[in-house]
Design an enzyme around this catalytic site. Structure first.
Site, short mmCIF file in Angstrom:
data_model
loop_
_atom_site.label_atom_id
_atom_site.label_comp_id
_atom_site.label_asym_id
_atom_site.label_seq_id
_atom_site.Cartn_x
_atom_site.Cartn_y
_atom_site.Cartn_z
N ASN A 1 -3.06 2.28 15.32
CA ASN A 1 -2.98 1.48 16.31
C ASN A 1 -3.71 3.17 17.22
OD1 ASN A 1 -1.05 2.74 17.78
ND2 ASN A 1 0.68 1.75 17.06
N GLY B 1 3.61 -3.89 11.50
CA GLY B 1 2.37 -3.73 10.15
C GLY B 1 2.57 -3.19 9.48
N VAL B 2 1.14 -2.94 8.26
CA VAL B 2 0.64 -1.80 8.15
C VAL B 2 1.44 -0.24 9.00
CG1 VAL B 2 -1.10 0.13 6.56
CG2 VAL B 2 -1.48 -2.31 6.72
N ASP B 3 1.10 -0.41 9.52
CA ASP B 3 1.07 0.94 10.42
C ASP B 3 2.52 0.94 10.52
OD1 ASP B 3 0.75 3.21 11.93
OD2 ASP B 3 0.11 1.71 13.65
N SER C 1 -7.29 -4.58 10.65
CA SER C 1 -7.10 -5.79 11.68
C SER C 1 -7.40 -7.35 11.48
CB SER C 1 -8.89 -5.80 12.13
OG SER C 1 -9.16 -4.59 13.60
N THR C 2 -6.76 -7.90 10.24
CA THR C 2 -6.74 -9.31 9.79
C THR C 2 -5.33 -9.54 10.65
OG1 THR C 2 -6.05 -8.48 7.75
CG2 THR C 2 -8.72 -8.95 7.98
N GLY C 3 -4.66 -9.27 10.63
CA GLY C 3 -3.27 -9.08 11.15
C GLY C 3 -2.94 -9.31 12.57
N ILE D 1 0.81 -0.69 -0.37
CA ILE D 1 0.28 -0.32 -0.22
C ILE D 1 1.02 1.34 0.29
CG2 ILE D 1 -0.74 0.58 2.37
CD1 ILE D 1 -3.26 0.44 1.84
#
Length: 173
Positions: A25, A33-35, A122-124, A12
């Site tokens: 978060n 993760g993505v964050d 939320s899937t991680g 992304i």
């Protein structure tokens, strides 16, 4: 004109859109993760903007969203939304996840954003079941299009093959 929903497999942080969504978060100060990937790729301007938001309003609750600069990212903006931690479905997690998508879209609308890219919120590490999360994401975006067609394109960006396959089945049936 009806908005377009597209599926992309990739990172992304490399997506060219007006805004990308960060599965943040509640501290808004980066994480894994993505964050973490968005904060690393976007540089210090994103963290500075998040610190300013924290100073003004405190943390960001599950289901809520805030917007910052995209920093060094190809996207002009980052919309930070906090998805719920999965607790077996007994803590209103489905509604909170839908709110995360809905509130991100509302912020996009308020800022004149025409293209927006979502990760798999939320899937991680939050362990939301991937199939259920994808269904909520697609349904919430489609419901939003019934309300407004000002956003022209929504991208669902899947980093892994499993999520990509789930979204592909949902979007092509």
């Amino acid at each position: 004109m009806m908005p377009i929903i597209q599926l992309v497999r990739g990172d992304i942080t490399t997506i060219h859109a007006d805004a990308i969504v960060n599965a943040a978060n509640s501290s808004l100060l980066g994480g894994g993760g993505v964050d973490g990937a968005i904060h690393r790729a976007g540089g210090p301007a994103i963290l500075e903007a998040c610190r300013a938001i924290r100073a003004k309003q405190g943390s960001c609750a599950a289901g809520e969203a805030v917007i910052t600069t995209g920093g060094k990212l190809p996207a002009r903006y980052v919309i930070h939304t906090v998805g719920p931690v999965w607790n077996g479905g007994s803590k209103n997690e489905e509604q909170l996840l839908a709110n995360a998508y809905r509130n991100s879209l509302k912020l996009a609308l308020e800022h004149g954003i025409k293209t927006i890219a979502f990760p798999n919120i939320s899937t991680g590490i939050y362990h939301f079941p991937k199939q259920r999360a994808a269904a909520i994401a697609v349904e919430t975006v489609q419901q939003f299009f019934a309300y407004s067609t000002a956003i022209e394109q929504v991208l669902f960006v899947c980093f892994d093959e499993e999520n990509y396959n789930i979204y592909q089945k949902l979007l092509h049936t």
